[in-house]
Design a protein around this motif. Structure first.
Motif: not given
Ligand code: KMT
Ligand code: NI
Length: 176
Positions: A113-129
């Motif tokens: 996932c390529q994130l730039d200014a203004g991007d809001l990301l929610v990774l759930p608890a328990g996801i490998y990342h």
């Protein structure tokens, strides 16, 4: 935010590593990932999302050599170790850019996932990342959280595979 399958070619983690295969929003949803784009001049919308999702607290993290000082190399290394948290990881990018790689389930493929200014990301608890800076070497992010943050990275392993938050996560994305 742009999402694509990681190419798995060994080399500098800061490079794009785009396999050329895009990842759809449906796939992202199927692994419990949420994302929005909120322009940085409309940050009152952040408050709305925070209220809706019960994120009561926030702080900012600046990941640069200057911002992290002596911790820089150690931190970057630990961010890029495959891990999970016992809480949602919510990041709103204020400046700069970077990559969050998440594991697709059940294929275990890396999705970048390529994130730039203004991007809001929610990774759930328990996801490998894992996380890495890109070649710009700078990201400033707002970290939103519900109560006391539980961001201790728990690296992937046999014990982590049976962590209750990991087990709950897999249940939450199970197709019934
Ligand atoms: C994490 O836990 O993986 C992180 O906080 C990554 C850095 S936030 C841009
Ligand atoms: Ni993390």
């Amino acid at each position: 935010m742009r999402a694509f399958y990681f190419d798995n070619i060994p080399g500098d983690q800061r490079l794009l590593h785009d396999s050329g295969n895009p990842v759809s929003d449906d796939i992202l949803k199927s692994i419990g990932l949420l994302h929005w784009h909120i322009p940085t001049n409309q940050q009152n919308q952040i408050d709305t999302v925070a209220k809706e999702r019960n994120y009561k607290n926030r702080d900012t993290i600046t990941i640069t050599k200057q911002g992290l000082g002596d911790l820089y190399e150690t931190k970057l290394k630990s961010f890029y170790e495959e891990h999970m948290h016992e809480d949602e990881e919510i990041r709103y990018i204020l400046e700069g850019s970077g990559f969050f790689d998440v594991r697709e389930h059940p294929t275990d493929s890396w999705i970048r996932c390529q994130l730039d200014a203004g991007d809001l990301l929610v990774l759930p608890a328990g996801i490998y990342h894992r996380f890495t800076l890109d070649e710009n070497n700078m990201i400033k992010a707002l970290r939103l959280f519900k109560d006391e943050p539980k961001w201790t990275p728990i690296n992937r392993g046999d014990l982590t595979d049976v962590n209750p938050y990991r087990v709950d996560y897999l249940k939450s994305i199970a197709v019934t």
